[in-house]
Structures are given as structure tokens and as C-alpha cells.
Scaffold this active site. Structure first.
Site, PDB file in Angstrom:
ATOM      1  N   ASP A 182      45.451   9.919  44.103  1.00  0.00           N
ATOM      2  CA  ASP A 182      45.902  10.085  45.149  1.00  0.00           C
ATOM      3  C   ASP A 182      45.017   9.177  46.234  1.00  0.00           C
ATOM      4  O   ASP A 182      43.677   9.378  46.026  1.00  0.00           O
ATOM      5  CB  ASP A 182      46.208  11.486  45.663  1.00  0.00           C
ATOM      6  CG  ASP A 182      46.972  11.829  46.919  1.00  0.00           C
ATOM      7  OD1 ASP A 182      46.975  10.715  47.788  1.00  0.00           O
ATOM      8  OD2 ASP A 182      47.593  12.610  47.032  1.00  0.00           O
ATOM      9  N   HIS A 184      45.271   8.725  49.557  1.00  0.00           N
ATOM     10  CA  HIS A 184      45.521   9.097  51.013  1.00  0.00           C
ATOM     11  C   HIS A 184      44.255  10.008  51.457  1.00  0.00           C
ATOM     12  O   HIS A 184      43.913  11.003  50.964  1.00  0.00           O
ATOM     13  CB  HIS A 184      46.784   9.898  51.316  1.00  0.00           C
ATOM     14  CG  HIS A 184      48.104   8.844  50.949  1.00  0.00           C
ATOM     15  ND1 HIS A 184      48.365   8.918  49.635  1.00  0.00           N
ATOM     16  CD2 HIS A 184      48.504   8.141  51.524  1.00  0.00           C
ATOM     17  CE1 HIS A 184      49.636   8.201  49.265  1.00  0.00           C
ATOM     18  NE2 HIS A 184      49.376   7.656  50.904  1.00  0.00           N
ATOM     19  N   SER A 235      49.732  15.444  43.240  1.00  0.00           N
ATOM     20  CA  SER A 235      48.434  16.054  43.493  1.00  0.00           C
ATOM     21  C   SER A 235      48.346  17.478  43.639  1.00  0.00           C
ATOM     22  O   SER A 235      47.196  18.092  43.364  1.00  0.00           O
ATOM     23  CB  SER A 235      48.077  15.525  44.872  1.00  0.00           C
ATOM     24  OG  SER A 235      47.886  14.349  45.073  1.00  0.00           O
TER      25      SER A 235
END
Length: 664
Positions: A182, A184, A235
């Protein structure tokens, strides 16, 4: 108005503040008269001073305060322009550099913490204050290190043994990580800043952190709390893996869970049972404003009561969740297929053949071109500014009594940075579109793609997009939907579209602001990059409808109507409710040659890189609509894995968040 000369609301005379609020927010019909009365009193006082022969009083500025008070004012108001000069002046008045931190800087941050905690200060202001604090500490660090080394020499010790990472003066140490696959981190960055403002040492180890790295760094830094963040649904499963490994490794730190895709329910049901004890609980943190309270509770004297309440709450949530599963009925996959959406493609034929079949790279669109398509509502949500009815949403939020003024100030800051980005070209847009002949598969559950019309005629399938169907029982006669229902079967000339778009340049801008200890500008750049790519997606979808595909050539919708989805067709994104399987991105990347032609990559967990990226399938039929697949049964998952040629266990891991059963 010179913003730098403005006082914080807490510094305004109480009587004047009360009357000003009554006037601005229309609380009292006599407010105007009261303000005029106060104005007349002030005028009379000025005249009295003049007539008494006293020297006219100079309008006092906060720049006239003594250095320590200037620093405190700058912190509370987030003014970083004079910080180095003021810190140096304050240092000259103190016996040692640390006194500047422990004195005016901490005094200012305590005010910030109190105002934020009581709802009188908002996240953008806190992050501006953190910028001042970081710049001040960065200025003082060389002096402090020199002082420590001198003390060691005076004590006969070797200065080479000086520990530059001494963190003994903090309220606690927190490890923050975005989990494997991930990319972000905007929410994590905000939490790190807010915790830092409250004297917690934050070790942010970045994005795409493997479970092994998280455990290794938690040991190395000897942290008190571990925080995991993630945005994409894979996630969620990775967080479960980390929790299990923490338990196996005998870790004792509380575990915080956060990020857009996370929830209190998922934390209670899926993550907590793998790690939660009274010593090291697992807790979901909804947003940055709650993080300080949570960490303080986990490390404070009342931890036992806090954890006991949390344990009871999560246990109740698990009971409710499993009771709900027992009460909910799911159709078998065969039953759901029998009640699918049936479109009469003779009466409602597929959209005409696209004007531009095949792959088209989009690299001439400028940031300025997509600005009219920006939806500003998520921007304010990122900064945790929420108006109350009737002032919810942009631009009504500016009228909100509580957050309106700060929202307008934040918006103006965004406009200033956006103008700079457009002028310098520091962020750019690039994307790709693929439009292909397509038909529903024989079993009605997938969509087959053909590179050309000749390939369709010859039955030469280039790729297959596998779809998922609703199975949860409905109380109405509504059909059980799959995106495959929107594509016509063989015998019809139907088509499907794909696109992927990104904002490039944000990472470089973020690195520049990080080097300058400017968290506010860093987070602003990330927030704007997200807005630009979403606006680019809106812009490009319109170009597809009106020109590239051309099935809505006469469309005249304005930008506001576009955001309300008043057009024909949909653009569901892989990984979202209508298409909850991220692995279909791989098929899209292969068919449209996304990485080769644009540089937009996929991580191991199929997060797009750069982080500010959007991808979608494009359906043109007027009866196509967004929906949520919801939970699915094992019979459908087995069929799905077989159709994808994927191992069942691997398939279940990717679909974990939507399974209506426990994986083996």
C-alpha cells in the site's frame, strides 16, 4: 487585512469577542448597536489620550512582544515566516538551547493542544503550528548537539559515544507504517504530525512496509505503540498478518489501526482476536483528532479501565457481527444467477462502435484543464473539516459557524499552491484509455475482450474480465447484479472501456517540503494531487463519452451535474464495491499496456503507483448502474477461482473482506 497581524480568537478582549460573534453569526438583533457602542468608547478613549497631551499610542503588533512571547504567538497562529530570527533571539536570552523548547515552544504547543482538544482549533491550524515547531527545533538542534558534546568532554567522556537518537524526553514513542503493498500515507502523515505536536516521538517508517520490517523497527526503536495504516482492501488482510506475527513474536505494544478502508467492526472481528490482551490491546482510530486521546489512554494511568471498556465493546461487536451473519440469508450462486438482471438488447441496444478503438495515451492534458472538474468535498474531509447542516459540503461549508472561517482560509491556501503548481508545472497528468469489442461469456458471469472486430468474428479472445455477483438475499424483487449483466452476449457488437490516470510530480514536491520541515505544505500537496487525479478521471470519462467513444456526443452537462453522475454509463474502479477484486487490475494493465505506456505501476498488493492514481472500467449502456456486490458465498468463490485459474486459497485471501464465511 494583514493575516500575520491578526490575533488568535483566544487573545481578543472577551467583551469584544462576544459582541463580534453575536454580530457575525447574527445571534442578537442588538449586536450592531453593541458594536457601535464599543467603537464609540474606543474613539472616546483615543481622544482622551490625545487631549491629555499623551503621545499617541502606536498600534501594537505581536512583533513588538519579547522574543519568547513572539515564539508562543507564532506557534499558536502557525506563522513560520520569522521563526529562525525569533528562535535565535530567544536562545540568546536563555542559558541553554533546551530552555527555548521547554519554555516558549512547549508553552505554545500546550495552548495548541488545549485548543485542538476543545474544538477551538482545527487540523489545518495544528499542522501549521507543527511546521513552526519543526523549523524551530531544526534551528536549535546543532546548538543542542554541540552543548551535549561539550558536556561529555568536560566529564571526560568520548563525544563519539553521543547518541543523536536520544528520545528519553518524549511522552511516548510510536511506530507508524503503511502496510505492505500500500502506497497511501496522507492520513498517516497527519496522525504523525498531530502526535508530534503533543510531544510523542513518531518513527514513520514509510509506505509498503513488510511485516518483517515493522517487527524489526518496533524492536529497534523500542516503541510504546505500533500504528498500521492502509487504504486499499488487501491492506486489511495484511494487518491481520501483522497482528498474528506480533503475537507470535511476543510483542507487548498496543496496536492502532487506521486508514480509509479500515473500520471499527473489521478491527474488532478480524484483527483484535489475533493479538488483543489487556496488556497490548488493538484499537481502531477513526481520524487524526482521536489519535492523541487514544495514545495517551494506552500509555496513561487509566489504561486498565480504558482497555477493559474497549475489550467489552469489541466483544459485543463480534457477537453482533456473527449473530447478523446467522440472521442473514444468502442465495446459492446458482439461485443468484437465475435472478440476474436481464437487459433486452434488442429494445435497448448496446452503444455504437467507439470512434477510437484500441489504446490511446493521454499526455496533453494540463492541471489547469481539469480544475473545473475538481470535487472539493473530499479535500475538506482530508483535513477533517466538516460543516453541519445546512452547511455541509463545498461551498456551503464556508458559511458554517464553527469551521467556516478555517475552511475558507484552507481553501485560499490550496488555491495559492494550486496556482504555483500550474505556473511551475511541478505536477503533471498522464493517462491511458483502452476501448475494445466485448461480449458477455457463455455462462453470463464474465466479459470477454477482443482486440479488433475481426478477432471477435474469429472468436479470438484477448482477455477475460471476471465479475462477481450479489448473493445476499433481498427483500424486494430486484435482480442480483453483476457487471457482466451490462455487456451484451455474443451476436451483439458491444464494447467496454478502461482507463488509468495519474498525477506525477507529487513525490518530488513532498520531498522538497519534508526537507524544509514543512508538513503543512507536504500534506497540502498530497491532498491536491488526489484532487487533480480525480478531476482528471472526471474530465477523461467525459471525453470518452462525448468524443473517444462518442455514445453521448450531444451531452451538455455542466461540472456540477457531472459530479452528481447525471450521465449515461458508469466507471467502476477495481477494488471498489461494484468490482471488489483488485486482481482484475492485472488484466487491465496487460490489455491496455498501462505500465509500459504511462509508467503507472502496481505494487504487490495492487496499489497503484504514484499514489495519486485512478483506474476504472467504462460501461456505456444506459441501464448500467453502480451497486455493491456485498458478501459472497464459497460456492461463488470456488467458481470465480476456477474461472480465473487461481488457487482457491489465494483467491480467498484477495476476497477476504467480502467472504460470508471464515477461511480455513
Amino acid at each position: 487585512v494583514n493575516a500575520k497581524e491578526m490575533l488568535a480568537i483566544s487573545e481578543v478582549d472577551p467583551e469584544l469577542r462576544e459582541v463580534a460573534e453575536e454580530l457575525i453569526f447574527n445571534k442578537n438583533p442588538d449586536a450592531t448597536e453593541k458594536m457601535l457602542e464599543l467603537t464609540q468608547k474606543e474613539k472616546a478613549a483615543i481622544e482622551a489620550r490625545k487631549n491629555s497631551g499623551a503621545t499617541e499610542v502606536k498600534q501594537k503588533s505581536w512583533r513588538d512582544f519579547e522574543p519568547k512571547k513572539r515564539l508562543e504567538h507564532a506557534l499558536v497562529n502557525g506563522i513560520s515566516e520569522y521563526v529562525n530570527a525569533d528562535v535565535e533571539a530567544a536562545r540568546q536570552e536563555c542559558s541553554k538551547p533546551l530552555e527555548v523548547i521547554e519554555g516558549p515552544l512547549m508553552d505554545g504547543m500546550n495552548v495548541v493542544g488545549d485548543l485542538f482538544g476543545s474544538g477551538k482549533m482545527f487540523l489545518p491550524q495544528v499542522i501549521k503550528s507543527a511546521r513552526v515547531m519543526k523549523k524551530a527545533v531544526a534551528y536549535l538542534l546543532p546548538f543542542m548537539e554541540e552543548e551535549k558534546k561539550k558536556k561529555m568532554l568536560d566529564a571526560g567522556l568520548n563525544p563519539e559515544d553521543f547518541d543523536e537518537n536520544d528520545d528519553s524526553n518524549y511522552a511516548g514513542k510510536v511506530l507508524m507504517a503503511t502496510v505492505k503493498g500500500d502506497v497511501h500515507d496522507i492520513g498517516k502523515n497527519i496522525v504523525a504530525v498531530v502526535l508530534g505536536c503533543n510531544n510523542f516521538k513518531v518513527y514513520d517508517i514509510g509506505v509498503m512496509c513488510s511485516c518483517e520490517l515493522i517487527l524489526e523497527k518496533a524492536k529497534e526503536y523500542n516503541v510504546d505503540v505500533i500504528g498500521l495504516s492502509g487504504l486499499i482492501t488487501p491492506s486489511l488482510d495484511e494487518m491481520v498478518v501483522v497482528a498474528k506475527e506480533l503475537s507470535k513474536g511476543g510483542f507487548k505494544q498496543p496496536l492502532m489501526i487506521g486508514g480509509a478502508t479500515t473500520s471499527k467492526m473489521h478491527t474488532a472481528v478480524k484483527i483484535a482476536p489475533n493479538y488483543f490482551t489487556n496488556e497490548h490491546p488493538v484499537i481502531h482510530v477513526l481520524d487524526a483528532s482521536r489519535s492523541v486521546t487514544v495514545v495517551s489512554s494506552l500509555l496513561g494511568q487509566n489504561k486498565e479501565d480504558f482497555v477493559e471498556d474497549l475489550s467489552e465493546e469489541y466483544e459485543e461487536m463480534r457477537e453482533d457481527y456473527y449473530a447478523g451473519l446467522e440472521d442473514r440469508y444468502f442465495l446459492s450462486f446458482e439461485e443468484a444467477k437465475a435472478q440476474k438482471l436481464v437487459i433486452d438488447f434488442d429494445k435497448a441496444p448496446p452503444a455504437p462502435t467507439p470512434n477510437k478503438l484500441g489504446i490511446t495515451v493521454i499526455d496533453s492534458v494540463k492541471v489547469a484543464d481539469v480544475v473545473p472538474y475538481i470535487d472539493w468535498n473530499p479535500f475538506f474531509q482530508t483535513w477533517e473539516l466538516r460543516g453541519r447542516y445546512p452547511n455541509r459540503g463545498y461551498p456551503k461549508i464556508f458559511n458554517d459557524q464553527t469551521v467556516g472561517a478555517e475552511a475558507k482560509k484552507l481553501f485560499d491556501d490550496a488555491q495559492k499552491m494550486m496556482k504555483e503548481i500550474i505556473e511551475t508545472g511541478s505536477m503533471t497528468l498522464k493517462g491511458i484509455v483502452g476501448l475494445f469489442p466485448a461480449n458477455r461469456s457463455e455462462d453470463g458471469e464474465d466479459v470477454e475482450i477482443f482486440e479488433t472486430e475481426a478477432d471477435r468474428e474469429a472468436g479470438k479472445v484477448a482477455a477475460k474480465f471476471c465479475m462477481l455477483r450479489q448473493q445476499a438475499e433481498k427483500e424486494s424483487d430486484d435482480p442480483y447484479l453483476s457487471q457482466a449483466d451490462y455487456i451484451a452476449p455474443k451476436g451483439y457488437k458491444d464494447h467496454i472501456g478502461f482507463f488509468a490516470v495519474s498525477t506525477f510530480g507529487c513525490e518530488e514536491l513532498v520531498a522538497k517540503y519534508e526537507a524544509d520541515n514543512d508538513d503543512f505544505s507536504k500534506i497540502m500537496a498530497q491532498a491536491l494531487a488526489d484532487r487533480f487525479v480525480e478531476a482528471f478521471a472526471e474530465y477523461l470519462h467525459r471525453e470518452i463519452r462525448v468524443d473517444m467513444w462518442g455514445y453521448a456526443a450531444g451531452e451538455t452537462l455542466n461540472e456540477a451535474d457531472l459530479l452528481k453522475i447525471k450521465y449515461d454509463g458508469i466507471r467502476p474502479a477495481p477494488g471498489y464495491p461494484s468490482q471488489p477484486d483488485h486482481t482484475e487490475k492485472r488484466t487491465m494493465w496487460d490489455v491496455v499496456q498501462v505500465e509500459q505506456k504511462t509508467g503507472i505501476q502496481l505494487s504487490d498488493s495492487l496499489s497503484m503507483m504514484p499514489a495519486a492514481s485512478v483506474s476504472a472500467l467504462v460501461f456505456a449502456h444506459p441501464q448500467s448502474a453502480y451497486f455493491a456486490v456485498g458478501q459472497v458465498g464459497k460456492d461463488q468463490v470456488e467458481s470465480y477461482a476456477k474461472r480465473k485459474n487461481m488457487d482457491l486459497e489465494v483467491c480467498e485471501r484477495w476476497l477476504s473482506p467480502i467472504l460470508n464465511y471464515e477461511r480455513d
